[in-house]
Structures are given as C-alpha cells and as structure tokens.
Design an enzyme around this catalytic site. Structure first.
Site, short mmCIF file in Angstrom:
data_model
loop_
_atom_site.label_atom_id
_atom_site.label_comp_id
_atom_site.label_asym_id
_atom_site.label_seq_id
_atom_site.Cartn_x
_atom_site.Cartn_y
_atom_site.Cartn_z
N LYS A 13 10.00 4.38 8.69
CA LYS A 13 9.80 2.90 8.64
C LYS A 13 10.82 2.13 7.82
CE LYS A 13 5.59 3.64 6.80
NZ LYS A 13 5.52 5.07 6.49
N ARG A 88 -2.78 0.55 4.93
CA ARG A 88 -2.92 1.86 5.00
C ARG A 88 -4.09 2.22 4.87
NH1 ARG A 88 2.43 2.76 2.20
NH2 ARG A 88 2.91 5.21 1.95
N ARG A 127 15.15 13.56 0.98
CA ARG A 127 15.40 12.40 0.85
C ARG A 127 15.76 12.06 -0.77
NH1 ARG A 127 10.96 8.08 3.00
NH2 ARG A 127 9.87 8.26 1.14
N ARG A 160 12.37 10.94 -5.55
CA ARG A 160 11.24 10.18 -6.09
C ARG A 160 10.24 11.43 -6.46
NH1 ARG A 160 9.83 6.08 -1.24
NH2 ARG A 160 7.74 7.32 -1.51
N ARG A 171 0.36 13.44 0.72
CA ARG A 171 0.49 11.98 1.23
C ARG A 171 0.36 12.21 2.71
NH1 ARG A 171 6.42 10.83 -0.30
NH2 ARG A 171 6.29 9.08 0.75
P1 AMP Z 1 5.87 4.29 0.23
O1 AMP Z 1 7.11 4.15 -0.47
O2 AMP Z 1 5.37 3.51 1.36
O3 AMP Z 1 5.92 5.86 0.94
O4 AMP Z 1 4.56 4.24 -0.86
C1 AMP Z 1 4.81 5.31 -1.92
C2 AMP Z 1 3.35 5.33 -2.60
O5 AMP Z 1 2.96 3.97 -2.74
C3 AMP Z 1 2.01 5.70 -1.73
O6 AMP Z 1 2.06 7.12 -1.38
C4 AMP Z 1 0.87 5.17 -2.38
O7 AMP Z 1 0.48 5.77 -3.62
C5 AMP Z 1 1.54 3.77 -2.84
N1 AMP Z 1 1.35 2.59 -1.80
C6 AMP Z 1 2.39 1.96 -1.06
N2 AMP Z 1 1.48 1.14 0.05
C7 AMP Z 1 0.28 1.32 -0.42
C8 AMP Z 1 -0.73 0.51 0.22
N3 AMP Z 1 -0.57 -0.28 1.33
N4 AMP Z 1 -2.04 1.22 -0.17
C9 AMP Z 1 -2.08 2.01 -1.29
N5 AMP Z 1 -1.26 2.69 -1.81
C10 AMP Z 1 0.13 2.47 -1.24
#
Ligand code: AMP
Length: 214
Positions: A13, A88, A127, A160, A171
């Site tokens: 994404k 999400r 990554r 990360r 996740r």
């Molecule tokens: P990402 O960078 O999109 O993979 O997000 C990393 C982490 O941020 C996720 O595993 C969640 O813990 C948190 N996070 C990001 N976006 C959301 C969302 N829309 N709702 C809840 N937690 C989020």
C-alpha cells in the site's frame, strides 16, 4: 479523487501510494506514519500508540478516527487524498462515511491489494524503513545502494519493531479478523476494485491505474 488503499500489511500500500501521489498529485494519509511520527516526537499519543503497535495490535478506533478527521480538514486534501492503512475496522469505516458526508464528499474508489500470506511474511521480515523519510526497502527484492542508508535522503535504515516475525503474525491475524470484513463493506457499496498485488511494482501500479480509470 478520494481513494482508500486496502490490503494486508506488506501488500504494498505504501509503495503504491507513493506512485499514486506522483501521478494524481493528491496527498497520502497513512495513519501508521502519523502514529510513528507522534512516537518519534515523544507525545503522549505516540507513546500510548506504540504499546499497541509493538504487539501488532490496533490502536483504539477513537484515536485514529480523531487523527484522520483532523487531517482531512487540511487544505491539501481539498482535491483528493489516498487513505493508506485507514480504515482498518468497521467502526472506522462508518466514522469515515459520516465525516465525509459532513464534508459533502465521498470515496471514489477502494483499491484492495491482494497477496498470499507467505509472500507477505517474506516481504515484511525483509523490510527496512528509513528513520528520516519513511521510505521502505527490502533487503533482497529492493535493497538500498549502500547497506543501511537511504538512497533518497541518506537517513538510517532500520527494522520496525513490528516487522519482526511474532508481531507480523499478529498483524496478519488482526487483518483477517478486523480489516478483511471491509472488503465486503465496500463491495456492497460498489466501490471495491480488487488488484493482484504480486508481481513487479510498476505492473501492479498499472493495474491500479486501469482500475481507477476504467
Ligand atoms: P502500518 O504502518 O499501516 O502497517 O501500521 C502500523 C501499526 O499502526 C498497525 O499495526 C497498528 O498498530 C497502527 N495503526 C495504523 N493505522 C491504524 C488504524 N487505522 N487503526 C488502528 N491502528 C492503526
């Protein structure tokens, strides 16, 4: 053009959002990036969010909904936006609908990027992310020219905490349980465009353009 990028962690994404920005000149709103920036700044929100993120769990709906509501009001979103990693959960999707209605606008397309689990785990464990600009590399598929250093800004590349095997599995489970139902939610609204997310980055991007412009 108001877009949502939907897909499991590692589906690409963020990478595709960068290419959409260049083509359509609309900003990316990544809730993950916003939460990581808040943590880097040491805000209470960021510290609280990091607890959930490190476990591979979601940050509470009201927190992310509040962030997105504020962000959508910014002037750079007036011509469109790409939501990356939001919504999400169903309550987030419903809150987004209400917010957009209040703003007298609506989602044009939901791009669902699909990839199988083995591929996602391979991508996520390899990554590396730039601490400075957030750009992502992969140690095998897309390495930086100089190990550990970002080609674009010279920042340090790091893994990360949630890109390690245990949080990755959490996740992916969270995605299946809480986020995958959104596919049906947007299909029913006639907004869903499903894209095969395996293959060359440019080819996948072309699939997205075709879906948007068909
Ligand atoms: P990402 O960078 O999109 O993979 O997000 C990393 C982490 O941020 C996720 O595993 C969640 O813990 C948190 N996070 C990001 N976006 C959301 C969302 N829309 N709702 C809840 N937690 C989020």
């Amino acid at each position: 053009m108001d877009l949502i990028l939907l897909g499991p962690p590692g589906s690409g994404k963020g990478t595709q959002a960068q290419m959409i920005i260049e083509r359509y000149h609309i900003p990316q709103i990544s809730t993950g990036d916003i939460l990581r920036a808040a943590w880097k700044e040491g805000t209470a929100l960021g510290i609280e969010a990091k607890r959930h993120m490190d476990q591979g769990n979601l940050v509470p709906d009201e927190v992310v909904v509040g962030i997105v509501r504020e962000r959508l009001k910014a002037s750079d979103c007036s011509g469109g936006f790409i939501l990356d990693g939001f919504p999400r959960t169903l309550p987030q999707a419903e809150a987004l609908d209400i917010t957009l209605q209040e703003m007298e606008r609506g989602i044009d397309h939901v791009i669902s990027i699909e990839a199988n689990k083995d591929e996602l785990i391979r991508r996520l464990t390899g990554r590396r992310t730039c601490r400075n600009c957030g750009i992502m590399y992969h140690i095998t598929f897309d390495p930086s020219q100089s190990e550990g250093i970002c080609d674009k800004c010279g920042g340090e590349l790091y893994q990360r905490d949630d890109d390690r095997e245990k949080p990755i599995r959490a996740r992916l489970q969270v995605y299946e349980k809480q986020t995958a139902p959104l596919i049906e939610y947007y299909r029913k609204k006639g907004l869903l465009r499903s894209i095969d997310g395996v293959g060359e980055i440019k080819v996948i991007f072309q699939r997205i353009i075709d879906a948007i412009e068909e």
